[in-house]
Design a protein around this motif. Structure first.
Motif, PDB file in Angstrom:
ATOM      1  N   UNK A  96       1.018  -1.100  -0.226  1.00  0.00           N
ATOM      2  CA  UNK A  96      -0.194   0.211  -0.182  1.00  0.00           C
ATOM      3  C   UNK A  96       0.814   1.304   0.170  1.00  0.00           C
ATOM      4  N   UNK A  97       1.875   1.248   0.964  1.00  0.00           N
ATOM      5  CA  UNK A  97       2.721   2.403   0.847  1.00  0.00           C
ATOM      6  C   UNK A  97       3.512   2.738  -0.609  1.00  0.00           C
ATOM      7  N   UNK A  98       3.650   1.639  -1.150  1.00  0.00           N
ATOM      8  CA  UNK A  98       4.405   1.729  -2.404  1.00  0.00           C
ATOM      9  C   UNK A  98       3.530   2.264  -3.504  1.00  0.00           C
ATOM     10  N   UNK A  99       2.332   1.643  -3.509  1.00  0.00           N
ATOM     11  CA  UNK A  99       1.414   2.285  -4.474  1.00  0.00           C
ATOM     12  C   UNK A  99       1.070   3.673  -4.210  1.00  0.00           C
ATOM     13  N   UNK A 100       0.887   4.160  -2.924  1.00  0.00           N
ATOM     14  CA  UNK A 100       0.672   5.701  -2.693  1.00  0.00           C
ATOM     15  C   UNK A 100       2.110   6.372  -3.154  1.00  0.00           C
ATOM     16  N   UNK A 101       3.218   6.032  -2.912  1.00  0.00           N
ATOM     17  CA  UNK A 101       4.331   6.518  -3.342  1.00  0.00           C
ATOM     18  C   UNK A 101       4.579   6.599  -4.855  1.00  0.00           C
ATOM     19  N   UNK A 102       4.362   5.643  -5.546  1.00  0.00           N
ATOM     20  CA  UNK A 102       4.055   5.716  -7.140  1.00  0.00           C
ATOM     21  C   UNK A 102       3.138   6.505  -7.323  1.00  0.00           C
ATOM     22  N   UNK A 103       1.790   6.710  -7.000  1.00  0.00           N
ATOM     23  CA  UNK A 103       1.051   7.631  -7.139  1.00  0.00           C
ATOM     24  C   UNK A 103       1.581   9.162  -7.166  1.00  0.00           C
ATOM     25  N   UNK A 104       2.320   9.252  -5.820  1.00  0.00           N
ATOM     26  CA  UNK A 104       2.637  10.701  -5.341  1.00  0.00           C
ATOM     27  C   UNK A 104       3.975  10.924  -6.721  1.00  0.00           C
ATOM     28  N   UNK A 105       4.636   9.806  -6.911  1.00  0.00           N
ATOM     29  CA  UNK A 105       5.709  10.132  -7.964  1.00  0.00           C
ATOM     30  C   UNK A 105       5.525  10.522  -9.312  1.00  0.00           C
ATOM     31  N   UNK A 106       4.131  10.034  -9.879  1.00  0.00           N
ATOM     32  CA  UNK A 106       3.679  10.037 -11.065  1.00  0.00           C
ATOM     33  C   UNK A 106       2.931  11.574 -11.110  1.00  0.00           C
ATOM     34  N   UNK A 107       2.471  12.191  -9.875  1.00  0.00           N
ATOM     35  CA  UNK A 107       1.835  13.358  -9.661  1.00  0.00           C
ATOM     36  C   UNK A 107       2.989  14.304  -9.801  1.00  0.00           C
ATOM     37  N   UNK A 108       4.028  14.005  -9.105  1.00  0.00           N
ATOM     38  CA  UNK A 108       5.209  15.023  -9.058  1.00  0.00           C
ATOM     39  C   UNK A 108       5.829  14.995 -10.397  1.00  0.00           C
ATOM     40  N   UNK A 109       5.799  14.014 -11.210  1.00  0.00           N
ATOM     41  CA  UNK A 109       6.509  13.918 -12.622  1.00  0.00           C
ATOM     42  C   UNK A 109       5.689  14.715 -13.389  1.00  0.00           C
ATOM     43  N   UNK A 110       4.305  14.770 -13.458  1.00  0.00           N
ATOM     44  CA  UNK A 110       3.715  15.210 -14.162  1.00  0.00           C
ATOM     45  C   UNK A 110       3.652  16.738 -14.135  1.00  0.00           C
ATOM     46  N   UNK A 111       3.647  17.240 -12.684  1.00  0.00           N
ATOM     47  CA  UNK A 111       3.891  18.653 -12.298  1.00  0.00           C
ATOM     48  C   UNK A 111       5.211  19.230 -12.974  1.00  0.00           C
ATOM     49  N   UNK A 112       6.275  18.321 -12.780  1.00  0.00           N
ATOM     50  CA  UNK A 112       7.521  18.919 -13.192  1.00  0.00           C
ATOM     51  C   UNK A 112       7.619  18.956 -14.602  1.00  0.00           C
ATOM     52  N   UNK A 113       6.969  18.053 -15.297  1.00  0.00           N
ATOM     53  CA  UNK A 113       6.905  18.398 -16.719  1.00  0.00           C
ATOM     54  C   UNK A 113       6.260  19.417 -17.265  1.00  0.00           C
ATOM     55  N   UNK A 114       5.040  19.718 -16.469  1.00  0.00           N
ATOM     56  CA  UNK A 114       4.264  20.966 -16.790  1.00  0.00           C
ATOM     57  C   UNK A 114       5.179  22.252 -16.397  1.00  0.00           C
ATOM     58  N   UNK A 115       5.938  22.240 -15.387  1.00  0.00           N
ATOM     59  CA  UNK A 115       6.523  23.397 -14.911  1.00  0.00           C
ATOM     60  C   UNK A 115       7.650  23.526 -15.814  1.00  0.00           C
ATOM     61  N   UNK A 116       8.474  22.347 -16.537  1.00  0.00           N
ATOM     62  CA  UNK A 116       9.455  22.576 -17.440  1.00  0.00           C
ATOM     63  C   UNK A 116       8.779  23.248 -18.703  1.00  0.00           C
ATOM     64  N   UNK A 117       7.878  22.604 -19.325  1.00  0.00           N
ATOM     65  CA  UNK A 117       7.373  23.182 -20.319  1.00  0.00           C
ATOM     66  C   UNK A 117       6.649  24.394 -20.446  1.00  0.00           C
TER      67      UNK A 117
END
Length: 179
Positions: A96-117
């Protein structure tokens, strides 16, 4: 009337205690039939007389050790089961912790990509070049100042020592040696 005869000869009659007889004719004896074969409430069931048997003594003798062995086996089995359940609970909590961290990671990657663009689209590279040349005094490098270097797949190069002046590098191999 009917006549009863023995199946055995007279010679055997004396030696054989159980004789079978048959009846000639229609004068067959009638059986006495009991109306209710069930035991009546007044009758008590017969108890077997207690027989002293060596197996019972053996069972009594082994019962303490056997019961201790069974108790120890049960305790070990329960301990193993409890450990297994604990490991299962820890494993599911980690999943459950891994799933939560993966969801947070994908969210942070999406935010990072948006900020980079957003940053890359907001920067005008032509404006940066004009400011660098006009205000900061930047000049383009001349052909003899450029040194080609074969990188090992990295995006940048760290220089730990002086670059050799001879033509043994990539520049010499390409025939672009100094003039």
């Amino acid at each position: 009337m009917a006549e009863i005869r023995s199946m055995y000869t007279d010679k055997r009659r004396a030696s054989d205690k159980s004789r079978q007889t048959y009846v000639n004719g229609t004068a067959v004896r009638k059986l006495q039939v009991v109306e209710n074969p069930r035991r009546s409430a007044e009758e008590k069931p017969r108890r077997r007389p207690r027989v002293h048997h060596y197996r019972r003594e053996k069972v009594k003798y082994l019962s303490i050790g056997y019961s201790l062995l069974l108790t120890a086996a049960a305790v070990v089995a329960l301990w193993v089961c409890a450990g297994y359940l604990k490991l299962q609970a820890e494993n599911s909590a980690r999943m459950k912790n891994i799933v939560a961290l993966e969801a947070k990671l994908s969210e942070l990657k999406a935010e990072n990509d948006d900020e980079y663009n957003r940053v890359t689209t907001s920067v005008d590279l032509e404006e940066v070049r004009k400011i660098a040349i006009n205000e900061l005094g930047m000049v383009y490098a001349e052909a003899d100042q450029v040194i080609l270097y074969n990188g090992q797949g990295s995006d940048y190069v760290r220089q730990y020592e002086e670059i050799p002046k001879d033509d043994s590098g990539l520049k010499g191999a390409l025939g672009l040696g100094s003039r």
